[in-house]
Design a protein around this motif. Structure first.
Motif, PDB file in Angstrom:
ATOM      1  N   CYS A 277      11.656  -2.689 -11.386  1.00  0.00           N
ATOM      2  CA  CYS A 277      10.410  -3.168 -11.529  1.00  0.00           C
ATOM      3  C   CYS A 277       9.175  -2.530 -10.146  1.00  0.00           C
ATOM      4  O   CYS A 277       9.690  -2.467  -9.176  1.00  0.00           O
ATOM      5  CB  CYS A 277       9.959  -4.571 -11.181  1.00  0.00           C
ATOM      6  N   SER A 278       8.292  -1.901 -10.464  1.00  0.00           N
ATOM      7  CA  SER A 278       7.203  -1.375  -9.726  1.00  0.00           C
ATOM      8  C   SER A 278       5.930  -1.621  -9.887  1.00  0.00           C
ATOM      9  O   SER A 278       5.496  -2.039 -10.892  1.00  0.00           O
ATOM     10  CB  SER A 278       7.547   0.477  -9.796  1.00  0.00           C
ATOM     11  N   ASP A 279       4.965  -1.237  -9.223  1.00  0.00           N
ATOM     12  CA  ASP A 279       3.569  -1.770  -9.274  1.00  0.00           C
ATOM     13  C   ASP A 279       3.026  -0.711 -10.528  1.00  0.00           C
ATOM     14  O   ASP A 279       2.199  -1.225 -11.404  1.00  0.00           O
ATOM     15  CB  ASP A 279       2.803  -1.393  -8.175  1.00  0.00           C
TER      16      ASP A 279
ATOM     17  N   TYR B  83       4.888   0.173 -13.266  1.00  0.00           N
ATOM     18  CA  TYR B  83       5.202   0.060 -14.389  1.00  0.00           C
ATOM     19  C   TYR B  83       5.183  -1.490 -14.922  1.00  0.00           C
ATOM     20  O   TYR B  83       4.490  -1.713 -16.013  1.00  0.00           O
ATOM     21  CB  TYR B  83       6.855   0.192 -14.334  1.00  0.00           C
TER      22      TYR B  83
ATOM     23  N   ASN C 106      12.451   6.757  -6.188  1.00  0.00           N
ATOM     24  CA  ASN C 106      12.561   5.532  -5.394  1.00  0.00           C
ATOM     25  C   ASN C 106      12.842   6.015  -4.013  1.00  0.00           C
ATOM     26  O   ASN C 106      13.895   6.470  -3.566  1.00  0.00           O
ATOM     27  CB  ASN C 106      13.684   4.596  -5.874  1.00  0.00           C
TER      28      ASN C 106
ATOM     29  N   GLU D 114       7.279   6.555  -7.045  1.00  0.00           N
ATOM     30  CA  GLU D 114       6.636   6.784  -8.283  1.00  0.00           C
ATOM     31  C   GLU D 114       7.784   6.572  -9.260  1.00  0.00           C
ATOM     32  O   GLU D 114       8.883   7.245  -9.316  1.00  0.00           O
ATOM     33  CB  GLU D 114       6.246   8.197  -8.559  1.00  0.00           C
ATOM     34  N   PHE D 115       7.597   5.688 -10.362  1.00  0.00           N
ATOM     35  CA  PHE D 115       8.758   5.271 -11.457  1.00  0.00           C
ATOM     36  C   PHE D 115       8.267   6.330 -12.332  1.00  0.00           C
ATOM     37  O   PHE D 115       7.365   6.561 -12.945  1.00  0.00           O
ATOM     38  CB  PHE D 115       8.477   3.660 -11.912  1.00  0.00           C
TER      39      PHE D 115
ATOM     40  N   SER E   4       8.598  -5.375   0.188  1.00  0.00           N
ATOM     41  CA  SER E   4       9.937  -4.573   0.511  1.00  0.00           C
ATOM     42  C   SER E   4      10.687  -5.558   1.322  1.00  0.00           C
ATOM     43  O   SER E   4      12.082  -5.218   1.611  1.00  0.00           O
ATOM     44  CB  SER E   4       9.780  -3.423   1.079  1.00  0.00           C
TER      45      SER E   4
ATOM     46  N   SER F  50      13.231  -3.877  -5.394  1.00  0.00           N
ATOM     47  CA  SER F  50      12.454  -3.362  -6.475  1.00  0.00           C
ATOM     48  C   SER F  50      12.372  -1.777  -6.368  1.00  0.00           C
ATOM     49  O   SER F  50      12.958  -1.344  -5.544  1.00  0.00           O
ATOM     50  CB  SER F  50      11.033  -4.086  -6.652  1.00  0.00           C
ATOM     51  N   TRP F  51      11.506  -1.191  -7.057  1.00  0.00           N
ATOM     52  CA  TRP F  51      11.409  -0.011  -7.088  1.00  0.00           C
ATOM     53  C   TRP F  51      10.229   0.450  -6.247  1.00  0.00           C
ATOM     54  O   TRP F  51       8.985  -0.085  -6.740  1.00  0.00           O
ATOM     55  CB  TRP F  51      11.219   0.575  -8.656  1.00  0.00           C
ATOM     56  N   GLU F  52      10.285   1.342  -5.383  1.00  0.00           N
ATOM     57  CA  GLU F  52       9.115   1.686  -4.611  1.00  0.00           C
ATOM     58  C   GLU F  52       9.146   3.228  -4.662  1.00  0.00           C
ATOM     59  O   GLU F  52      10.083   4.007  -4.318  1.00  0.00           O
ATOM     60  CB  GLU F  52       9.485   1.147  -2.972  1.00  0.00           C
TER      61      GLU F  52
END
Length: 373
Positions: free
Chosen positions: A335-337, A339, A254, A249-250, A240, A245-247
């Motif tokens: 982008c997220s963990d 996804y 966010n 639940e994708f 972060s 990025s996306w933090e």
């Protein structure tokens, strides 16, 4: 640029023809050889000067060798990022940031260029990249626009179905990035988005630049780090602070731990070791290579030295057989963990050459030879 050309003329005009004697036989040195060596000397001096004083907004990336592709400790790496392979690239200049709205606006003002997202849709061309028999949409839908992200209201069990969060929005383009009534006013320092590969190429031609190859991009993104997952190392807890990025639940929620919902102004996060910003997250970036999921395997199978690779000869993606796709690098604010986790240095995806969206942009590169010419 005029100073560089003038310097070249001065050096060239000062060539001196001379003769020498050997064993009492006078031999005249070939004028062409003298000219060639002198021009080479001048060009090298001009290159050295450029490297010491890069064009505004660019940095010199010294050539070298690196291991391209997913590192062994990266447990989220995808198959098309493997196997890792040794690559060498020559030095080049690269934009410090993604091309911004302000820079793209200047290009459009000087050329009158119209992006694909602003043009009338040609159904005859579009249907060539769709499954045979696809019915033509109603004219009210078949209007200029681009893809925009939309959060879902509930959890999404199948993250392979992109249609759950992407929607076609009429009237959206680089001037109106988040809706037909939106604008880029006050966002001149944000990366330009809703840009297709063709649009990026047009900008490059105007600017006297080109898109980087995938190898150049990945080499530059890695900076001086070797064999790490991210451009700053392997520590995921720093994400972060380093990346937009996306933090959470994708694609539902966010939590904005990094401070931004969508694009962030360029230079919002620390640069990598070379001094380049946003080489992870914010927006995906076009490179010049065709997207071929087997390309790395083919390179390694050839068992030859890999120097300045230009990518696959053709696109190949069985999951998108009707599309001609180019590689995009670096990940985006989506982008997220859970996804794609594509803020990793080795991450790569493909996107159609004739489409655009709100999370894809680009940056440019140039070689000394390009600038001298």
């Amino acid at each position: 640029m005029n100073k560089i050309k003038a310097l070249s003329v001065v050096f060239t005009s000062c060539l001196v023809l001379f003769t020498c004697k050997e064993n009492k036989t006078e031999t005249k040195i070939d004028d062409a050889d003298v000219d060639k060596k002198s021009v080479e000397k001048v060009n090298q001096e001009l290159k050295d000067k450029l490297i010491s004083n890069p064009p505004e907004g660019m940095l010199w990336i010294p050539g070298g060798s690196f291991l391209q592709g997913a590192v062994q400790q990266d447990k989220t790496a995808m198959g098309h990022e493997k196997p890792q392979h040794l690559v060498s690239v020559d030095g080049f200049f690269m934009d410090i940031t993604e091309v911004t709205n302000a820079a793209f606006k200047k290009f459009v003002e000087e050329t009158g260029y119209l992006t694909i997202a602003e043009r009338k849709i040609d159904w005859e061309q579009m249907k060539k990249q769709l499954p045979e028999g696809t019915p033509k949409p109603h004219d009210s839908i078949l209007q200029p626009g681009s893809l925009m992200f939309k959060k879902t209201k509930t959890s999404v069990p199948n993250l392979y179905d992109f249609s759950q969060w992407w929607r076609w929005v009429i009237g959206v383009n680089w001037r109106h990035p988040s809706g037909r009534d939106s604008s880029i006013e006050g966002k001149g320092n944000h990366p330009v988005v809703h840009i297709s590969y063709e649009d990026a190429q047009a900008y490059c031609k105007w600017a006297g630049r080109r898109l980087p190859t995938e190898a150049e991009w990945e080499y530059a993104a890695r900076g001086k780090k070797t064999n790490t997952i991210y451009f700053w190392g392997d520590d995921r807890s720093q994400l972060s602070k380093m990346v937009n990025s996306w933090e959470g639940e994708f694609p539902v929620n966010n939590i904005l731990e990094d401070g931004f919902e969508r694009t962030a102004p360029v230079k919002s996060y620390i640069p990598n070791d070379f001094g380049l910003y946003d080489m992870a997250g914010n927006v995906w970036e076009f490179v010049s290579d065709w997207y071929n999921i087997k390309y790395y395997e083919e390179l390694v199978a050839a068992n030859t030295e890999i120097v300045n690779p230009q990518g696959s000869d053709k696109a190949y993606n069985p999951s998108q057989p009707y599309l001609q796709e180019k590689v995009i690098k670096g990940g985006s604010f989506l982008c997220s963990d859970s996804y794609c986790a594509s803020y990793r240095v080795s991450s790569r995806m493909g996107t159609s050459t004739d489409s655009s969206s709100e999370h894809i942009g680009f940056r440019t590169v140039a070689t000394p030879d390009m600038l001298i010419e």
